[in-house]
Scaffold this motif. Structure first.
Motif, PDB file in Angstrom:
ATOM      1  N   MET A   1       8.880   9.723  -4.169  1.00 10.10           N
ATOM      2  CA  MET A   1      10.232   9.210  -4.374  1.00 10.10           C
ATOM      3  C   MET A   1      10.272   7.714  -4.070  1.00 10.10           C
ATOM      4  N   SER A   2      10.874   6.931  -4.935  1.00 11.17           N
ATOM      5  CA  SER A   2      10.989   5.497  -4.721  1.00 11.17           C
ATOM      6  C   SER A   2      12.071   5.207  -3.688  1.00 11.17           C
ATOM      7  N   PHE A   3      11.933   4.075  -3.002  1.00 18.94           N
ATOM      8  CA  PHE A   3      12.965   3.653  -2.053  1.00 18.94           C
ATOM      9  C   PHE A   3      14.308   3.494  -2.759  1.00 18.94           C
ATOM     10  N   LEU A   4      14.284   3.210  -4.055  1.00 17.19           N
ATOM     11  CA  LEU A   4      15.528   3.012  -4.808  1.00 17.19           C
ATOM     12  C   LEU A   4      16.391   4.268  -4.816  1.00 17.19           C
ATOM     13  N   LEU A 298      14.906  -5.320  -9.404  1.00 18.96           N
ATOM     14  CA  LEU A 298      14.230  -4.365  -8.530  1.00 18.96           C
ATOM     15  C   LEU A 298      13.336  -3.459  -9.358  1.00 18.96           C
ATOM     16  N   THR A 299      12.131  -3.222  -8.836  1.00 18.00           N
ATOM     17  CA  THR A 299      11.222  -2.272  -9.473  1.00 18.00           C
ATOM     18  C   THR A 299      11.049  -1.080  -8.531  1.00 18.00           C
ATOM     19  N   GLU A 300      10.230  -0.138  -8.913  1.00 18.32           N
ATOM     20  CA  GLU A 300       9.998   1.043  -8.083  1.00 18.32           C
ATOM     21  C   GLU A 300       9.281   0.691  -6.775  1.00 18.32           C
ATOM     22  N   THR A 301       8.646  -0.469  -6.735  1.00 10.47           N
ATOM     23  CA  THR A 301       7.837  -0.811  -5.567  1.00 10.47           C
ATOM     24  C   THR A 301       8.170  -2.154  -4.924  1.00 10.47           C
ATOM     25  N   LEU A 358      10.290  -1.121   1.735  1.00  9.23           N
ATOM     26  CA  LEU A 358       9.898  -0.740   0.379  1.00  9.23           C
ATOM     27  C   LEU A 358       9.087   0.540   0.368  1.00  9.23           C
ATOM     28  N   GLN A 359       8.730   1.019   1.554  1.00 12.62           N
ATOM     29  CA  GLN A 359       8.075   2.319   1.679  1.00 12.62           C
ATOM     30  C   GLN A 359       9.095   3.435   1.959  1.00 12.62           C
ATOM     31  N   GLY A 360      10.396   3.049   1.988  1.00 13.71           N
ATOM     32  CA  GLY A 360      11.443   4.042   2.184  1.00 13.71           C
ATOM     33  C   GLY A 360      11.756   4.361   3.632  1.00 13.71           C
ATOM     34  N   GLU A 361      11.265   3.521   4.570  1.00 12.30           N
ATOM     35  CA  GLU A 361      11.507   3.767   5.996  1.00 12.30           C
ATOM     36  C   GLU A 361      12.746   3.000   6.454  1.00 12.30           C
TER      37      GLU A 361
END
Length: 371
Positions: A1-4, A298-301, A358-361
């Motif tokens: 899952m992306s951070f987005l 914004l991109t997925e990463t 960007l790692q979703g943390e």
């Protein structure tokens, strides 16, 4: 899952890779120049981000409030300077801190010394706030009569230790370009060295502490100084970029904002992201326009370079108005997300109350902590 996928409202994104590189670069410079790095933590105000500094060898920090000192003391920091004038109304909290850690206070008058001598039995270290030209607070370095009076009181205050003179050259924020930064920095160095020369005989352990992000980022010469205290460099922002402290690629935070409305007749995009998410800090441009942020895709990463001809042109409480070009307008979609590089990362981080990497943390910010 992306951070987005985690984002439904304005959210401050933090690029850990960029922030760590900024931290490392300053730590390496401090070692190279043989000065102690005591970074100011008021920009990030996060114990998790603080650990990244620890990994680069930082053991002593600067904060701008007693509350911030308490927060970082709870997270293991044992040597903390409060680089803000002594607030006598917080004596109980200051006393408690002084019993737990090495606490360094900043004073601006002889009366401050008398107050500490009479009301604070627990030992602390004391910095005299020196004004090297910023004009906000502190004692002017050339005002020797006032400085003499302060030092006379310190000589009669054996329970507390006089460390030396502490300065913040905040007028470097008005500089534009390396030459202008260098002029402010050189003036600061000369004024601080003169202080040391004047008082070293009586106070042989006298230290000098300076620190502003433009000077510490752009300059290499810190001879005669004992420590530097930059803070904003951990994230940087558009103001620092305009000053000449950093490149746009060094900015480590971007506010992710949902697109909520489109106005093709005027090439304007409405964001969910206003002054309660960015503050009202604005950036005057050389062409006379004023902006409140630059828009990045914004991109997925990650996020990309700022979109040409595109900026946040006004903020109200919840709304942000972006003006873009006819060619780029079709790239914006209602329900989509864009990033905004902030004008001032310190205030943006404070009102954001936390970060999403960007790692979703999710990372903590003191303003979002319930004490």
């Amino acid at each position: 899952m992306s951070f987005l996928d985690q984002i439904s409202e304005p959210t401050l994104l933090l690029n850990e890779t960029i922030a760590r590189a900024n931290i490392r670069r300053m730590a390496e410079k401090a070692k190279r120049q043989n000065v102690r790095l005591r970074p100011h933590f008021k920009t990030h105000q996060s114990w998790q981000v603080g650990e990244w500094f620890r990994e680069e060898g930082v053991t002593a920090i600067t904060v701008s409030s007693v509350k911030m000192a308490q927060y970082f003391a709870r997270h293991g920091w044992q040597d903390i300077t409060i680089a803000f004038p002594l607030n006598r109304r917080q004596l109980p909290q200051i006393t408690e801190l002084a019993q737990q850690i090495t606490l360094n206070l900043t004073i601006t008058s002889a009366d401050d010394v008398v107050f500490l001598r009479e009301h604070l039995p627990t030992p602390v270290n004391i910095w005299i706030k020196a004004d090297t030209g910023y004009g906000r607070t502190g004692i002017k370095t050339e005002d020797t009569a006032v400085l003499d009076t302060v030092l006379q009181e310190l000589a009669q205050t054996p329970q507390h230790t006089f460390l030396g003179f502490l300065a913040h050259s905040g007028h470097s924020y008005k500089a534009r370009g390396v030459e202008a930064i260098a002029a402010v920095h050189q003036q600061t160095l000369e004024k601080m060295r003169a202080l040391k020369e004047q008082y070293l005989a009586a106070w042989p352990h006298l230290q000098l502490s300076i620190g502003d992000t433009p000077s510490c980022s752009a300059m290499e010469d810190f001879s005669g100084m004992d420590e530097i205290r930059p803070g904003n460099y951990v994230f940087y922002d558009l103001t620092q970029n305009q000053i000449g402290s950093c490149q746009l690629e060094d900015i480590a935070v971007a506010m992710a904002c949902p697109v909520v409305a489109l106005h093709p007749d005027r090439n304007e995009v409405i964001l969910y992201g206003g002054s309660v998410h960015f503050s009202k800090d604005m950036l005057p441009l050389p062409d006379g326009r004023t902006i409140f942020g630059l828009v990045v895709p914004l991109t997925e990463t990650d996020w990309g370079a700022p979109l040409p001809g595109t900026a946040v042109i006004s903020l109200s409480q919840e709304h942000g108005v972006v003006r873009t070009t006819p060619e780029l307008f079709s790239h914006f979609q209602v329900g989509g997300l864009v990033g905004v590089l902030p004008v001032h990362s310190c205030l943006t981080a404070d009102v954001a109350r936390g970060y999403l990497t960007l790692q979703g943390e999710r990372l903590e910010h003191l303003s979002g902590v319930i004490v």
